[in-house]
Design an enzyme around this catalytic site. Sequence first.
Site, PDB file in Angstrom:
ATOM      1  N   SER A   1      45.202   2.274  -5.026  1.00  0.00           N
ATOM      2  CA  SER A   1      45.858   1.340  -4.118  1.00  0.00           C
ATOM      3  C   SER A   1      45.037   1.201  -2.848  1.00  0.00           C
ATOM      4  O   SER A   1      44.366   2.143  -2.418  1.00  0.00           O
ATOM      5  CB  SER A   1      47.259   1.865  -3.777  1.00  0.00           C
ATOM      6  OG  SER A   1      47.786   1.201  -2.645  1.00  0.00           O
TER       7      SER A   1
ATOM      8  N   LYS B   1      38.955 -28.080 -26.830  1.00  0.00           N
ATOM      9  CA  LYS B   1      37.842 -27.125 -26.679  1.00  0.00           C
ATOM     10  C   LYS B   1      38.147 -26.022 -25.679  1.00  0.00           C
ATOM     11  O   LYS B   1      37.990 -24.827 -25.990  1.00  0.00           O
ATOM     12  CB  LYS B   1      36.561 -27.840 -26.231  1.00  0.00           C
ATOM     13  CG  LYS B   1      36.186 -29.058 -27.021  1.00  0.00           C
ATOM     14  CD  LYS B   1      35.873 -28.764 -28.462  1.00  0.00           C
ATOM     15  CE  LYS B   1      35.545 -30.032 -29.200  1.00  0.00           C
ATOM     16  NZ  LYS B   1      36.595 -31.055 -29.145  1.00  0.00           N
TER      17      LYS B   1
ATOM     18  N   THR C   1      65.538   2.902 -28.928  1.00  0.00           N
ATOM     19  CA  THR C   1      66.061   1.573 -29.235  1.00  0.00           C
ATOM     20  C   THR C   1      66.821   1.139 -27.986  1.00  0.00           C
ATOM     21  O   THR C   1      67.458   1.963 -27.326  1.00  0.00           O
ATOM     22  CB  THR C   1      67.014   1.569 -30.455  1.00  0.00           C
ATOM     23  OG1 THR C   1      68.148   2.387 -30.169  1.00  0.00           O
ATOM     24  CG2 THR C   1      66.307   2.094 -31.703  1.00  0.00           C
ATOM     25  N   HIS C   2      66.699  -0.149 -27.646  1.00  0.00           N
ATOM     26  CA  HIS C   2      67.295  -0.663 -26.402  1.00  0.00           C
ATOM     27  C   HIS C   2      66.753   0.087 -25.178  1.00  0.00           C
ATOM     28  O   HIS C   2      67.414   0.140 -24.133  1.00  0.00           O
ATOM     29  CB  HIS C   2      68.829  -0.564 -26.431  1.00  0.00           C
ATOM     30  CG  HIS C   2      69.447  -1.146 -27.654  1.00  0.00           C
ATOM     31  ND1 HIS C   2      69.654  -2.490 -27.821  1.00  0.00           N
ATOM     32  CD2 HIS C   2      69.890  -0.546 -28.797  1.00  0.00           C
ATOM     33  CE1 HIS C   2      70.203  -2.713 -28.999  1.00  0.00           C
ATOM     34  NE2 HIS C   2      70.346  -1.558 -29.618  1.00  0.00           N
TER      35      HIS C   2
ATOM     36  N   GLU D   1      48.156  -3.797 -17.641  1.00  0.00           N
ATOM     37  CA  GLU D   1      48.832  -4.844 -16.868  1.00  0.00           C
ATOM     38  C   GLU D   1      48.126  -6.182 -17.034  1.00  0.00           C
ATOM     39  O   GLU D   1      48.768  -7.229 -17.175  1.00  0.00           O
ATOM     40  CB  GLU D   1      48.896  -4.451 -15.394  1.00  0.00           C
ATOM     41  CG  GLU D   1      49.894  -3.337 -15.121  1.00  0.00           C
ATOM     42  CD  GLU D   1      49.956  -2.934 -13.661  1.00  0.00           C
ATOM     43  OE1 GLU D   1      50.882  -2.212 -13.296  1.00  0.00           O
ATOM     44  OE2 GLU D   1      49.051  -3.341 -12.878  1.00  0.00           O
TER      45      GLU D   1
ATOM     46  N   LYS E   1      48.072   6.683  -5.433  1.00  0.00           N
ATOM     47  CA  LYS E   1      48.325   5.822  -6.583  1.00  0.00           C
ATOM     48  C   LYS E   1      47.172   5.813  -7.584  1.00  0.00           C
ATOM     49  O   LYS E   1      46.006   5.860  -7.224  1.00  0.00           O
ATOM     50  CB  LYS E   1      48.562   4.381  -6.124  1.00  0.00           C
ATOM     51  CG  LYS E   1      49.839   4.153  -5.341  1.00  0.00           C
ATOM     52  CD  LYS E   1      51.063   4.067  -6.218  1.00  0.00           C
ATOM     53  CE  LYS E   1      51.018   2.901  -7.163  1.00  0.00           C
ATOM     54  NZ  LYS E   1      50.904   1.585  -6.494  1.00  0.00           N
TER      55      LYS E   1
ATOM     56  N   ASN F   1      46.679   3.131 -10.729  1.00  0.00           N
ATOM     57  CA  ASN F   1      47.335   1.974 -11.327  1.00  0.00           C
ATOM     58  C   ASN F   1      46.812   1.664 -12.734  1.00  0.00           C
ATOM     59  O   ASN F   1      45.603   1.712 -12.975  1.00  0.00           O
ATOM     60  CB  ASN F   1      47.138   0.744 -10.446  1.00  0.00           C
ATOM     61  CG  ASN F   1      47.750   0.919  -9.065  1.00  0.00           C
ATOM     62  OD1 ASN F   1      48.773   1.591  -8.919  1.00  0.00           O
ATOM     63  ND2 ASN F   1      47.142   0.316  -8.055  1.00  0.00           N
TER      64      ASN F   1
ATOM     65  N   TYR G   1      40.884 -40.338 -34.690  1.00  0.00           N
ATOM     66  CA  TYR G   1      40.413 -39.608 -33.513  1.00  0.00           C
ATOM     67  C   TYR G   1      40.881 -40.288 -32.238  1.00  0.00           C
ATOM     68  O   TYR G   1      40.900 -41.512 -32.130  1.00  0.00           O
ATOM     69  CB  TYR G   1      38.882 -39.505 -33.515  1.00  0.00           C
ATOM     70  CG  TYR G   1      38.359 -38.622 -32.396  1.00  0.00           C
ATOM     71  CD1 TYR G   1      38.260 -37.247 -32.568  1.00  0.00           C
ATOM     72  CD2 TYR G   1      38.011 -39.166 -31.169  1.00  0.00           C
ATOM     73  CE1 TYR G   1      37.816 -36.426 -31.544  1.00  0.00           C
ATOM     74  CE2 TYR G   1      37.568 -38.363 -30.133  1.00  0.00           C
ATOM     75  CZ  TYR G   1      37.475 -36.992 -30.321  1.00  0.00           C
ATOM     76  OH  TYR G   1      37.041 -36.178 -29.298  1.00  0.00           O
TER      77      TYR G   1
ATOM     78  N   SER H   1      32.173 -33.838 -21.240  1.00  0.00           N
ATOM     79  CA  SER H   1      32.597 -32.531 -21.764  1.00  0.00           C
ATOM     80  C   SER H   1      31.466 -31.521 -21.802  1.00  0.00           C
ATOM     81  O   SER H   1      31.653 -30.388 -22.237  1.00  0.00           O
ATOM     82  CB  SER H   1      33.176 -32.705 -23.176  1.00  0.00           C
ATOM     83  OG  SER H   1      32.194 -33.233 -24.052  1.00  0.00           O
TER      84      SER H   1
END
Length: 469
Positions: A284, A332, A162-163, A297, A290, A292, A324, A30
Amino acid sequence: MNLLSNDAQQTWSQRFESALHPAIAHFNASIGFDIELIEYDLTGSQAHAKMLAKTGILSTEEGEAIVSGLEQIRQEYHDGQFQPGIDAEDIHFAVERRLTDIIGATGKKLHTGRSRNDQVGTDTRLYLRDQIRQIQQQLVKFQSVLFQKAEQHVETLIPGYTHLQRAQPLSLAHHLLAYVEMSNRDWERLDDVYQRVNISPLGSGALAGTTFPIDRHYAAELLGFDQIYENSLDGVSDRDFAIEFLCAASLIMVHLSRLSEEVILWASEEFGFVTLKDSCSTGSSIMPQKKNPDVPELVRGKTGRVFGHLNAMLVLMKGLPLAYNKDLQEDKEALFDGVKTVQACLEAMTILMNEGLEFRPARLNQAVAEDFSNATDVADYLASKGVPFREAYNLVGKVVKTSLAAGKLLKDLTLEEWQSLHPAFESDIYEAIAPQQVVSARNSYGGTGFQQVKRALDEVRSRLQTLSQ
């Protein structure tokens, strides 16, 4: 500094006659990721050594030599000289072996009265304790940026949804303060988790405690723990605190992802509510026009990554018998990556909201003036004139239907048209349905009315001042 030769003995007892297969040694190790715990391993070991000296298990000179040797290792690590490899297996053995190189056989006494099981549990808690406080500081910075934006836009209006359908107009400040409240709950959740992280398992041994007359309370006090585990089995096998942290981290990511989704929508041509600045967006490779929204994102995408770590930890723990098990080595990477992902996303979103975008008040004002989101206010208007609300509600539905058929908004209806619908309408209907008045009128506690927003800003300002101290 590579500590071990290829023909070195294993780090465990002479019970074994041959070395591990190289692939299994690599699979078992590890050190590649638990090097993250080195500072905490050194600190925990120094406290353990001081406790061993205090209780007479080690002499004062032996305790001081161990503490000094561990501090030398810390400096070597800072200088880039201590870089243990796979043959060290884990950070705990790597430190112990280097300590023995430095101070001789006394270094082999460090592990008296403890196991790697309670040692790694201690290290992990020390690590997470620090990370929680750092994330809380980041949350305060994030809230402060949202607060500052809100202060600038108390009377800037934004469509409320809403929605994902136009509902009622809002103060933009009110909208931003909703995220301040979310992140404040995140801060409080972390503070609650901290209480259960700050419990010491040191001295639990492998699972059953130890025959040595150790002083667990003294060691815990040296490390700043509030409590110690009452049961040694629980002390070495508990990972509830890590799961709780990842749950809190997941909720932080939920809130960042929700804001990210809104920013992505706001930045689109269809909404046009914000302009993205060059410092927080990319172009882009094929479409030169563009710009972005990479930051939101990526945050939205990384949210699933943290969720995955939470799920992995739950699955990891669900079938483990006491105490254990080697499976727990898998906690970890999930924990470390969860911490780093939340920290990176908080930093990125703080920068984005502070300097990476600009709201477009003119476009926002246009947006709230081109829909029927003031329809509820027409019903409220009639109700204030004594018309039963449900009757008013049904009447306004017909008004909207008629207006849509005629290609008109409510503000475009003449007074005669209003009064032909119901005699209760008077000339003050136009003021009642004006967007600024629609927002201002919602002055119930916690509402979007400007007075309420200013009150909320005062409360948030006071809270942030307290959290920043």
